[in-house]
Design a protein around this motif. Structure first.
Motif, PDB file in Angstrom:
ATOM      1  N   MET A 122       0.825  -1.186   0.000  1.00  0.00           N
ATOM      2  CA  MET A 122       0.000   0.000   0.000  1.00  0.00           C
ATOM      3  C   MET A 122       0.864   1.242   0.000  1.00  0.00           C
ATOM      4  N   PRO A 123       0.646   2.151  -0.925  1.00  0.00           N
ATOM      5  CA  PRO A 123       1.410   3.391  -0.924  1.00  0.00           C
ATOM      6  C   PRO A 123       0.899   4.313   0.160  1.00  0.00           C
ATOM      7  N   ALA A 124       1.770   4.740   1.033  1.00  0.00           N
ATOM      8  CA  ALA A 124       1.374   5.622   2.121  1.00  0.00           C
ATOM      9  C   ALA A 124       1.145   7.015   1.574  1.00  0.00           C
ATOM     10  N   GLU A 125      -0.099   7.319   1.255  1.00  0.00           N
ATOM     11  CA  GLU A 125      -0.433   8.608   0.670  1.00  0.00           C
ATOM     12  C   GLU A 125      -0.536   9.660   1.757  1.00  0.00           C
ATOM     13  N   GLY A 126       0.396  10.584   1.802  1.00  0.00           N
ATOM     14  CA  GLY A 126       0.406  11.594   2.833  1.00  0.00           C
ATOM     15  C   GLY A 126      -0.733  12.584   2.672  1.00  0.00           C
ATOM     16  N   PRO A 127      -1.182  13.140   3.757  1.00  0.00           N
ATOM     17  CA  PRO A 127      -2.304  14.062   3.713  1.00  0.00           C
ATOM     18  C   PRO A 127      -1.934  15.385   3.047  1.00  0.00           C
TER      19      PRO A 127
ATOM     20  N   ARG B 237      10.584  19.614  -4.902  1.00  0.00           N
ATOM     21  CA  ARG B 237       9.938  18.845  -3.837  1.00  0.00           C
ATOM     22  C   ARG B 237       8.776  18.022  -4.419  1.00  0.00           C
ATOM     23  N   ARG B 238       8.019  18.668  -5.322  1.00  0.00           N
ATOM     24  CA  ARG B 238       6.885  17.959  -5.933  1.00  0.00           C
ATOM     25  C   ARG B 238       7.367  16.783  -6.768  1.00  0.00           C
ATOM     26  N   ARG B 239       8.431  17.045  -7.507  1.00  0.00           N
ATOM     27  CA  ARG B 239       8.975  15.943  -8.326  1.00  0.00           C
ATOM     28  C   ARG B 239       9.382  14.767  -7.449  1.00  0.00           C
ATOM     29  N   GLY B 240       9.997  15.139  -6.317  1.00  0.00           N
ATOM     30  CA  GLY B 240      10.434  14.083  -5.390  1.00  0.00           C
ATOM     31  C   GLY B 240       9.275  13.286  -4.842  1.00  0.00           C
ATOM     32  N   ARG B 241       8.220  14.011  -4.514  1.00  0.00           N
ATOM     33  CA  ARG B 241       7.039  13.320  -3.974  1.00  0.00           C
ATOM     34  C   ARG B 241       6.411  12.424  -5.043  1.00  0.00           C
ATOM     35  N   ALA B 242       6.324  12.960  -6.250  1.00  0.00           N
ATOM     36  CA  ALA B 242       5.734  12.176  -7.348  1.00  0.00           C
ATOM     37  C   ALA B 242       6.547  10.924  -7.609  1.00  0.00           C
ATOM     38  N   ARG B 243       7.855  11.111  -7.573  1.00  0.00           N
ATOM     39  CA  ARG B 243       8.728   9.957  -7.806  1.00  0.00           C
ATOM     40  C   ARG B 243       8.546   8.895  -6.716  1.00  0.00           C
ATOM     41  N   ALA B 244       8.470   9.390  -5.475  1.00  0.00           N
ATOM     42  CA  ALA B 244       8.261   8.438  -4.371  1.00  0.00           C
ATOM     43  C   ALA B 244       6.940   7.716  -4.535  1.00  0.00           C
ATOM     44  N   ARG B 245       5.941   8.472  -5.013  1.00  0.00           N
ATOM     45  CA  ARG B 245       4.635   7.870  -5.183  1.00  0.00           C
ATOM     46  C   ARG B 245       4.677   6.772  -6.255  1.00  0.00           C
ATOM     47  N   THR B 246       5.313   7.067  -7.400  1.00  0.00           N
ATOM     48  CA  THR B 246       5.378   6.058  -8.457  1.00  0.00           C
ATOM     49  C   THR B 246       6.197   4.855  -8.015  1.00  0.00           C
ATOM     50  N   GLU B 247       7.252   5.131  -7.232  1.00  0.00           N
ATOM     51  CA  GLU B 247       8.053   3.994  -6.738  1.00  0.00           C
ATOM     52  C   GLU B 247       7.219   3.107  -5.822  1.00  0.00           C
TER      53      GLU B 247
ATOM     54  N   THR C 216       4.099  -1.812  -4.961  1.00  0.00           N
ATOM     55  CA  THR C 216       2.860  -2.547  -4.671  1.00  0.00           C
ATOM     56  C   THR C 216       2.439  -3.383  -5.869  1.00  0.00           C
ATOM     57  N   LEU C 217       2.691  -2.857  -7.064  1.00  0.00           N
ATOM     58  CA  LEU C 217       2.364  -3.622  -8.268  1.00  0.00           C
ATOM     59  C   LEU C 217       3.200  -4.901  -8.324  1.00  0.00           C
ATOM     60  N   LYS C 218       4.486  -4.716  -8.097  1.00  0.00           N
ATOM     61  CA  LYS C 218       5.386  -5.882  -8.090  1.00  0.00           C
ATOM     62  C   LYS C 218       4.949  -6.870  -7.018  1.00  0.00           C
ATOM     63  N   ARG C 219       4.627  -6.317  -5.861  1.00  0.00           N
ATOM     64  CA  ARG C 219       4.235  -7.160  -4.736  1.00  0.00           C
ATOM     65  C   ARG C 219       2.983  -7.982  -5.077  1.00  0.00           C
ATOM     66  N   SER C 220       2.015  -7.316  -5.657  1.00  0.00           N
ATOM     67  CA  SER C 220       0.767  -8.033  -5.951  1.00  0.00           C
ATOM     68  C   SER C 220       0.998  -9.087  -7.029  1.00  0.00           C
ATOM     69  N   ARG C 221       1.893  -8.769  -7.974  1.00  0.00           N
ATOM     70  CA  ARG C 221       2.228  -9.785  -8.988  1.00  0.00           C
ATOM     71  C   ARG C 221       2.903 -10.982  -8.331  1.00  0.00           C
ATOM     72  N   ARG C 222       3.787 -10.700  -7.397  1.00  0.00           N
ATOM     73  CA  ARG C 222       4.497 -11.783  -6.697  1.00  0.00           C
ATOM     74  C   ARG C 222       3.504 -12.656  -5.939  1.00  0.00           C
ATOM     75  N   VAL C 223       2.598 -11.998  -5.237  1.00  0.00           N
ATOM     76  CA  VAL C 223       1.601 -12.737  -4.455  1.00  0.00           C
ATOM     77  C   VAL C 223       0.778 -13.628  -5.378  1.00  0.00           C
TER      78      VAL C 223
END
Length: 176
Positions: A1-6, A22-32, A37-44
DNA sequence: TAGGCCATCTGGTCCT
DNA sequence: AGGACCAGATGGCCTA
Protein backbone atom coordinates in the motif's frame (compact mmCIF):
# COMPACT_ATOMS: atom_id res chain seq x y z
CA UNK A 1 0.00 0.00 0.00
CA UNK A 2 1.41 3.39 -0.92
CA UNK A 3 1.37 5.62 2.12
CA UNK A 4 -0.43 8.61 0.67
CA UNK A 5 0.41 11.59 2.83
CA UNK A 6 -2.30 14.06 3.71
CA UNK A 7 -0.36 17.09 2.56
CA UNK A 8 -0.04 16.13 -1.07
CA UNK A 9 -2.07 18.99 -2.45
CA UNK A 10 -0.91 22.09 -0.63
CA UNK A 11 -0.37 25.13 -2.85
CA UNK A 12 2.57 27.45 -2.12
CA UNK A 13 4.48 29.30 -4.81
CA UNK A 14 3.76 26.98 -7.71
CA UNK A 15 6.54 28.34 -9.79
CA UNK A 16 9.38 28.21 -7.24
CA UNK A 17 12.19 25.80 -8.25
CA UNK A 18 12.55 24.41 -4.73
CA UNK A 19 8.84 23.63 -4.56
CA UNK A 20 9.00 22.07 -8.03
CA UNK A 21 11.85 19.81 -6.93
CA UNK A 22 9.94 18.85 -3.84
CA UNK A 23 6.89 17.96 -5.93
CA UNK A 24 8.98 15.94 -8.33
CA UNK A 25 10.43 14.08 -5.39
CA UNK A 26 7.04 13.32 -3.97
CA UNK A 27 5.73 12.18 -7.35
CA UNK A 28 8.73 9.96 -7.81
CA UNK A 29 8.26 8.44 -4.37
CA UNK A 30 4.64 7.87 -5.18
CA UNK A 31 5.38 6.06 -8.46
CA UNK A 32 8.05 3.99 -6.74
CA UNK A 33 5.59 3.00 -4.06
CA UNK A 34 3.04 2.20 -6.75
CA UNK A 35 5.58 0.11 -8.61
CA UNK A 36 6.46 -1.67 -5.42
CA UNK A 37 2.86 -2.55 -4.67
CA UNK A 38 2.36 -3.62 -8.27
CA UNK A 39 5.39 -5.88 -8.09
CA UNK A 40 4.23 -7.16 -4.74
CA UNK A 41 0.77 -8.03 -5.95
CA UNK A 42 2.23 -9.78 -8.99
CA UNK A 43 4.50 -11.78 -6.70
CA UNK A 44 1.60 -12.74 -4.46
CA UNK A 45 -0.37 -13.85 -7.51
CA UNK A 46 2.59 -15.83 -8.81
CA UNK A 47 3.04 -17.45 -5.41
CA UNK A 48 -0.60 -18.44 -5.44
CA UNK A 49 -0.28 -19.99 -8.88
CA UNK A 50 2.87 -21.79 -7.90
CA UNK A 51 1.21 -23.17 -4.78
CA UNK A 52 -1.69 -24.38 -6.91
CA UNK A 53 0.62 -25.93 -9.42
CA UNK A 54 2.43 -27.86 -6.71
CA UNK A 55 -0.89 -28.99 -5.26
CA UNK A 56 -1.89 -30.38 -8.63
CA UNK A 57 1.45 -32.07 -8.95
CA UNK A 58 1.00 -33.63 -5.52
CA UNK A 59 -2.52 -34.74 -6.38
CA UNK A 60 -1.19 -36.50 -9.46
CA UNK A 61 1.49 -38.07 -7.34
CA UNK A 62 -1.15 -39.29 -4.90
CA UNK A 63 -3.07 -40.83 -7.78
CA UNK A 64 0.05 -42.60 -8.87
CA UNK A 65 0.63 -43.82 -5.30
CA UNK A 66 -2.89 -45.22 -5.16
CA UNK A 67 -2.29 -47.59 -8.04
CA UNK A 68 1.05 -48.81 -6.78
CA UNK A 69 1.07 -51.87 -4.56
CA UNK A 70 2.69 -51.26 -1.22
CA UNK A 71 3.30 -53.45 1.75
CA UNK A 72 1.91 -52.81 4.28
CA UNK A 73 -1.07 -51.22 2.56
CA UNK A 74 -0.99 -47.96 4.48
CA UNK A 75 2.65 -47.30 3.72
CA UNK A 76 3.08 -43.90 2.19
CA UNK A 77 5.91 -43.69 -0.26
CA UNK A 78 7.85 -40.48 -0.49
CA UNK A 79 7.81 -38.57 -3.75
CA UNK A 80 11.09 -39.91 -5.00
CA UNK A 81 10.19 -43.42 -3.89
CA UNK A 82 6.86 -43.20 -5.70
CA UNK A 83 8.52 -42.19 -8.95
CA UNK A 84 11.21 -44.84 -8.71
CA UNK A 85 8.75 -47.49 -7.71
CA UNK A 86 6.40 -46.58 -10.56
CA UNK A 87 9.24 -46.78 -13.01
CA UNK A 88 10.32 -50.17 -11.77
CA UNK A 89 6.78 -51.43 -11.40
CA UNK A 90 6.00 -50.62 -15.01
CA UNK A 91 9.16 -52.33 -16.04
CA UNK A 92 8.24 -55.40 -13.99
CA UNK A 93 4.74 -55.55 -15.42
CA UNK A 94 5.94 -55.37 -18.99
CA UNK A 95 8.50 -58.02 -18.18
CA UNK A 96 5.71 -60.11 -16.72
CA UNK A 97 3.75 -59.74 -19.93
CA UNK A 98 6.75 -60.78 -21.96
CA UNK A 99 7.28 -63.86 -19.83
CA UNK A 100 3.59 -64.67 -19.92
CA UNK A 101 3.64 -64.70 -23.68
CA UNK A 102 6.47 -67.17 -23.51
CA UNK A 103 4.66 -69.52 -21.14
CA UNK A 104 1.28 -69.59 -22.89
CA UNK A 105 0.16 -72.22 -23.45
CA UNK A 106 1.84 -73.56 -20.33
CA UNK A 107 4.29 -76.31 -21.04
CA UNK A 108 3.36 -79.58 -19.26
CA UNK A 109 6.69 -79.87 -17.54
CA UNK A 110 6.26 -76.45 -16.01
CA UNK A 111 2.86 -77.25 -14.52
CA UNK A 112 4.01 -80.51 -13.10
CA UNK A 113 7.19 -79.96 -11.23
CA UNK A 114 8.86 -76.63 -11.64
CA UNK A 115 6.93 -73.99 -9.75
CA UNK A 116 7.02 -70.40 -10.82
CA UNK A 117 8.98 -68.04 -8.65
CA UNK A 118 7.28 -67.23 -5.42
CA UNK A 119 7.50 -63.94 -3.63
CA UNK A 120 9.64 -65.26 -0.87
CA UNK A 121 12.00 -67.42 -2.82
CA UNK A 122 13.66 -66.51 -6.05
CA UNK A 123 11.42 -63.82 -7.37
CA UNK A 124 14.21 -61.40 -6.87
CA UNK A 125 16.48 -63.50 -8.96
CA UNK A 126 13.72 -63.82 -11.50
CA UNK A 127 13.73 -60.09 -11.70
CA UNK A 128 17.42 -59.74 -11.92
CA UNK A 129 17.96 -62.63 -14.28
CA UNK A 130 15.27 -61.42 -16.63
CA UNK A 131 17.41 -58.51 -17.60
CA UNK A 132 20.96 -57.92 -16.53
CA UNK A 133 20.46 -54.20 -16.65
CA UNK A 134 17.04 -54.41 -15.08
CA UNK A 135 16.23 -52.01 -12.31
CA UNK A 136 15.29 -53.39 -8.94
CA UNK A 137 11.61 -53.18 -8.17
CA UNK A 138 12.48 -51.65 -4.84
CA UNK A 139 11.17 -48.15 -4.50
CA UNK A 140 14.34 -46.79 -3.10
CA UNK A 141 17.94 -47.48 -2.57
CA UNK A 142 17.80 -46.18 0.94
CA UNK A 143 18.45 -47.94 4.17
CA UNK A 144 16.41 -50.27 6.35
CA UNK A 145 13.95 -47.55 7.30
CA UNK A 146 12.66 -47.47 3.77
CA UNK A 147 9.10 -48.71 3.41
CA UNK A 148 10.06 -50.63 0.32
CA UNK A 149 11.43 -53.84 1.68
CA UNK A 150 12.77 -56.69 -0.34
CA UNK A 151 9.39 -58.29 0.19
CA UNK A 152 7.72 -55.53 -1.77
CA UNK A 153 10.19 -55.87 -4.52
CA UNK A 154 9.15 -59.37 -5.48
CA UNK A 155 5.51 -58.99 -4.59
CA UNK A 156 3.83 -57.71 -7.73
CA UNK A 157 5.54 -59.44 -10.60
CA UNK A 158 5.61 -62.85 -8.98
CA UNK A 159 1.90 -62.87 -8.32
CA UNK A 160 0.95 -61.52 -11.68
CA UNK A 161 3.18 -64.13 -13.24
CA UNK A 162 1.22 -66.77 -11.39
CA UNK A 163 -1.98 -65.37 -12.80
CA UNK A 164 -0.71 -65.18 -16.32
CA UNK A 165 0.59 -68.73 -16.21
CA UNK A 166 -2.76 -70.12 -15.14
CA UNK A 167 -1.82 -70.65 -11.53
CA UNK A 168 -3.88 -69.32 -8.64
CA UNK A 169 -2.70 -65.93 -7.60
CA UNK A 170 -1.54 -65.54 -4.07
CA UNK A 171 -3.99 -63.84 -1.69
CA UNK A 172 -3.77 -60.09 -1.73
CA UNK A 173 -2.41 -59.88 -5.23
CA UNK A 174 -1.86 -56.27 -6.15
CA UNK A 175 -3.19 -56.53 -9.66
CA UNK A 176 -6.91 -56.26 -10.18
C1' DT B 1 20.70 -33.16 17.37
C1' DA B 2 21.49 -34.31 12.56
C1' DG B 3 19.32 -35.66 8.52
C1' DG B 4 15.34 -36.44 5.51
C1' DC B 5 11.11 -34.83 3.64
C1' DC B 6 8.01 -31.36 2.59
C1' DA B 7 5.63 -26.80 1.62
C1' DT B 8 6.31 -22.33 0.36
C1' DC B 9 8.58 -18.27 -1.46
C1' DT B 10 11.35 -16.24 -4.92
C1' DG B 11 13.71 -14.81 -9.13
C1' DG B 12 14.88 -16.32 -13.66
C1' DT B 13 13.62 -18.13 -18.19
C1' DC B 14 10.64 -19.53 -21.79
C1' DC B 15 6.31 -19.50 -24.16
C1' DT B 16 1.84 -17.70 -25.83
C1' DA C 1 2.41 -8.64 -20.48
C1' DG C 2 1.21 -12.48 -18.09
C1' DG C 3 1.36 -17.31 -17.10
C1' DA C 4 3.87 -21.79 -16.72
C1' DC C 5 7.81 -24.04 -15.39
C1' DC C 6 12.03 -24.59 -12.93
C1' DA C 7 15.62 -24.64 -9.43
C1' DG C 8 17.54 -22.70 -5.23
C1' DA C 9 16.70 -21.04 -0.51
C1' DT C 10 14.42 -21.35 3.79
C1' DG C 11 11.98 -22.95 7.68
C1' DG C 12 9.00 -26.46 9.95
C1' DC C 13 8.11 -31.17 11.26
C1' DC C 14 9.41 -35.80 12.21
C1' DT C 15 12.43 -39.68 13.29
C1' DA C 16 16.57 -42.35 14.47
Amino acid sequence: MPAEGPGSGEGAEPGAPRERRRRRGRARARTEALLHTLKRSRRVKANDRERNRMHHLNAALDELRSVLPTFPDDTKLTKIETLRFAYNYIWALSETLRLAEQCLPPPPAFRGSAAPPSPGSDAGSWLSSASPSAPSLCASTSGPSSPATSEDCAYAPADSLRGFCGLPAAPGAPLR
